[in-house]
Design a protein around this motif. Sequence first.
Motif, PDB file in Angstrom:
ATOM      1  N   GLU A 388      97.262   9.570  67.681  1.00 57.94           N
ATOM      2  CA  GLU A 388      98.646   9.658  68.692  1.00 57.94           C
ATOM      3  C   GLU A 388      98.391   8.063  68.562  1.00 57.94           C
ATOM      4  N   GLN A 389      97.315   7.703  68.465  1.00 59.04           N
ATOM      5  CA  GLN A 389      97.343   6.202  68.633  1.00 59.04           C
ATOM      6  C   GLN A 389      97.661   5.278  67.325  1.00 59.04           C
ATOM      7  N   PHE A 390      97.025   6.214  65.862  1.00 54.98           N
ATOM      8  CA  PHE A 390      97.771   5.436  64.821  1.00 54.98           C
ATOM      9  C   PHE A 390      99.577   5.248  64.919  1.00 54.98           C
ATOM     10  N   LEU A 391     100.236   6.821  65.226  1.00 52.08           N
ATOM     11  CA  LEU A 391     101.562   7.007  65.843  1.00 52.08           C
ATOM     12  C   LEU A 391     102.699   5.845  66.076  1.00 52.08           C
ATOM     13  N   GLU A 392     101.726   5.771  67.433  1.00 56.00           N
ATOM     14  CA  GLU A 392     102.159   4.537  68.146  1.00 56.00           C
ATOM     15  C   GLU A 392     102.187   3.442  67.671  1.00 56.00           C
ATOM     16  N   THR A 393     101.499   2.821  67.304  1.00 52.18           N
ATOM     17  CA  THR A 393     101.193   1.834  66.845  1.00 52.18           C
ATOM     18  C   THR A 393     102.251   1.404  65.043  1.00 52.18           C
ATOM     19  N   SER A 394     101.848   2.139  64.389  1.00 54.36           N
ATOM     20  CA  SER A 394     103.240   2.530  63.677  1.00 54.36           C
ATOM     21  C   SER A 394     104.565   2.642  64.353  1.00 54.36           C
ATOM     22  N   ARG A 395     105.289   3.549  65.312  1.00 54.07           N
ATOM     23  CA  ARG A 395     106.373   3.617  65.648  1.00 54.07           C
ATOM     24  C   ARG A 395     106.784   2.101  66.155  1.00 54.07           C
ATOM     25  N   LEU A 410     107.979  12.217  62.386  1.00 52.21           N
ATOM     26  CA  LEU A 410     107.746  11.356  61.980  1.00 52.21           C
ATOM     27  C   LEU A 410     109.347   9.995  61.495  1.00 52.21           C
ATOM     28  N   VAL A 411     110.337  10.936  61.681  1.00 53.78           N
ATOM     29  CA  VAL A 411     111.740  10.512  61.816  1.00 53.78           C
ATOM     30  C   VAL A 411     111.776   8.865  62.050  1.00 53.78           C
ATOM     31  N   PRO A 416     104.143   5.669  52.787  1.00 51.07           N
ATOM     32  CA  PRO A 416     102.918   5.717  52.914  1.00 51.07           C
ATOM     33  C   PRO A 416     103.059   5.785  54.499  1.00 51.07           C
ATOM     34  N   ILE A 417     103.262   5.557  55.535  1.00 48.48           N
ATOM     35  CA  ILE A 417     102.415   6.293  57.230  1.00 48.48           C
ATOM     36  C   ILE A 417     102.761   7.684  56.841  1.00 48.48           C
ATOM     37  N   HIS A 418     104.111   8.727  56.726  1.00 48.88           N
ATOM     38  CA  HIS A 418     103.855   9.881  56.073  1.00 48.88           C
ATOM     39  C   HIS A 418     102.744  10.119  55.788  1.00 48.88           C
ATOM     40  N   GLU A 419     101.970  10.102  54.779  1.00 45.30           N
ATOM     41  CA  GLU A 419     100.905   9.995  53.861  1.00 45.30           C
ATOM     42  C   GLU A 419      99.525  10.247  54.345  1.00 45.30           C
ATOM     43  N   SER A 420      99.627   8.981  55.177  1.00 40.92           N
ATOM     44  CA  SER A 420      98.522   8.675  56.180  1.00 40.92           C
ATOM     45  C   SER A 420      98.321   9.790  57.234  1.00 40.92           C
ATOM     46  N   VAL A 421      99.254   9.808  57.985  1.00 44.01           N
ATOM     47  CA  VAL A 421      99.196  11.295  58.673  1.00 44.01           C
ATOM     48  C   VAL A 421      98.717  12.354  58.251  1.00 44.01           C
TER      49      VAL A 421
END
Length: 793
Positions: A388-395, A410-411, A416-421
């Motif tokens: 959740e924290q990783f996605l929040e930072t990325s968004r 992941l829209v 690379p973020i998709h691969e990371s998640v």
Amino acid sequence: MQADEMESSMESPNLEFEYGDTDSLTTELSEIYSYTEEPEFTLNRDYFEEDFRSHVRGRRWIELGQEQQKAYVMRLLDALEVTDRDKRLKVARAILYLAQGVFDECDTDADVIHWSRHNVFLLYDMGIFTALLELLSMEMDNNQACSSAVRKPAISLADSTELRVLLSIMYLMVETIRLQTEDDRPEWRTAREAFKTELGSPLYNGEPFALLLFTMVTKFCSMNAPHFPMKKVLLLLWKTILFTMGGFEELQEMKVRGRERLSLPPLPEDSIKVVRSMRAASPPASAMELIEQQQQAKRGRRSRRPLVKQDSLDTYNERDPFKNDDARDEEEDGEEADSGIEGEVDPLDSDVIIQPPPPPPPLRPPTERASLPKGLPWAPKVREKDIEQFLETSRIKFIGFTLGNDTETLVGLPRPIHESVKTLKQHKYVSIAEMQIKREEELQQCPMTLGEEDVDETPTEILYLGMLPNLSQYVIALLKLLLAAAPTSKAKTDSINILADVLPEEMPITVLQSMKLGIDVNRHKEIIVKAISALLLLLLKHLKLNHIYQFEIVSQHLVFANCIPLILKFFNQNILSYISAKNSICVLDFPHCVVHEMPELTAESLEAGDRNQFCWRNLFSCINLLRILNKLTKWKHSRTMMLVVFKSAPILKRALKVKQAMMQLYVLKLLKIQTKYLGRQWRKSNMKTMSAIYQKVRHRLNDDWAYGNDIDARPWDFQAEECALRESIEKFNSRRYDKNQNGEFAPVDNCLQSVLGQRVELPEDFHYSYEMWLEREVFSQPIQWEGLLQQAQ
């Protein structure tokens, strides 16, 4: 002192130590007795033989049949109920002799263990344990003995004779029955399960047996009963909890079953097997490196170091495991020779006090590349919170807004973020504790809808329920005893006296007697530390598995009672000396001392001690204390900062000198959680330690432990974190254990049809004023339709 530590570090070999629930049976049985109790073995035998010969003439105990032995034990059981204390004590000593294995009729140690096992199961079958329990309760409530002990200036073995005999029999019974062997008879296996259930159930005055022993501990620490033999009480308490709740392997099995019950994926690995397969850090250097080192010494360029031992060369040559083969990539080791925190020399990175940087070595062949492990020992883990924290930072970075706890959408995020998640989700680990917290939140929010929780009456649950009212007293008492037994503690006038069951009535008058008593006192303290450390660790692990908030309340009591600085104080000594201490006299250990001829003791033989490479109980205690410290600080930012504030890094790094993989693992874990707060210079000066952490400790994929970026964003508010945790604990305890809380609640009918269909009793004059009531309460009140719509949304 620093030079001595360096020398001992160079000489320390790899320790062939196997961690387990306990040491060998003979060692565990011998540790219940102090060396000053040795004359009492003969006393026990004499009382037994005096009584036995008056009833069974011309035969020995081991020659009797099962029925005859039962008949004699029944006679002893009847004799235990006499009112005369002296007669009761004689009978108790005769029972103790039976539990000790009628050693006078045995020729070898194995015979003693065999007959001890046979007799213990016989004693349990005849109901001896219940009778001993009643006598123990009587002795605990003996106010005359307590008041005379309080008034005495010096307490000795004589003040606790009855208690010591009773506790010794009970300990032998618990420890012998607890241990399962392949050749056990079917009736013994049945007896073991029955005894286990009996000890873990609230059968003794409505509370489990362990709670009675906890009461003895608090009574002793409050100075109301200074004659209680604490070592025996603590050993019996530890073994009772180990028997009723289970050891480390049983815990692992319970954890696996718990995850299956909650439909969680299986554990990525068996932690016990992984730790056992690990090897200690600092392996031997290759032949090429040794030749190269000798050539450098001959050239003598800028180096005035004397010849050093093999282990020193190992550490010296392995300073940087990431060295490349190219000379241009190799850096001088001068930076790494810098001291750590407070100018302390790093025991792992440098084994000499002055170590100037060596000249650049010549190019090495490719075969000499540092051998890194083929695979890491632990599978990486990721928490849901981390994703959740990783996605929040990325968004925020790529889109400009967040979607809360949504981990699926992941829209708008780059590939690379998709691969990371995807990678993070592959290693996602949901613990039993997280599920318990989530379930507790649901129960708090919907107490009436979800109804009452079904709580299994496990031994852990029963013990926690019994301990809860006086939990802080039990924790403080255990820590007081740990402090008094720690080798780094100074003797104070107001500290508790833990030597009541080791000091003889007459103090030693010769040098040999003084040496023997000194060894006995040190051994006594080591056994107390062993028992308390194992007891606390078992309690924490079982409570965490039973319910996370039960674990948290005990952890919080430990933290508030200064457990963290106490453990650090314990390790602030020459830990190699403590682990290799020789505080035992093999010829005086039970059962050796009662079977074999006693050789003449000399000062030289006492100084020599045993031939073991290390002291099992001391290494066991150190690992347990490190594991407790890990449990207290894991995922607790404020407690991790306490480790930093108390300057634990140099203390913990000294413990890395002990070449035992399991101990090093828990030290490295404690260093890892505080690395980001120790500063760049510390990390730069301790690259060997950083490398060891990388190789041995489990990875959290997005844990920035090695660099410390953005650490100022998290302020250290100890009080707020602990208060929030305490609030959650109190809500849990109130909901689960406070049975009066639901009295004010009544069930509510939420169905519209059933509510409208109910017959409501109205007052007689209501139909006269009905139209007026409608006008006033309904028609004249404006309806806020927008507000209703907003509420509906």
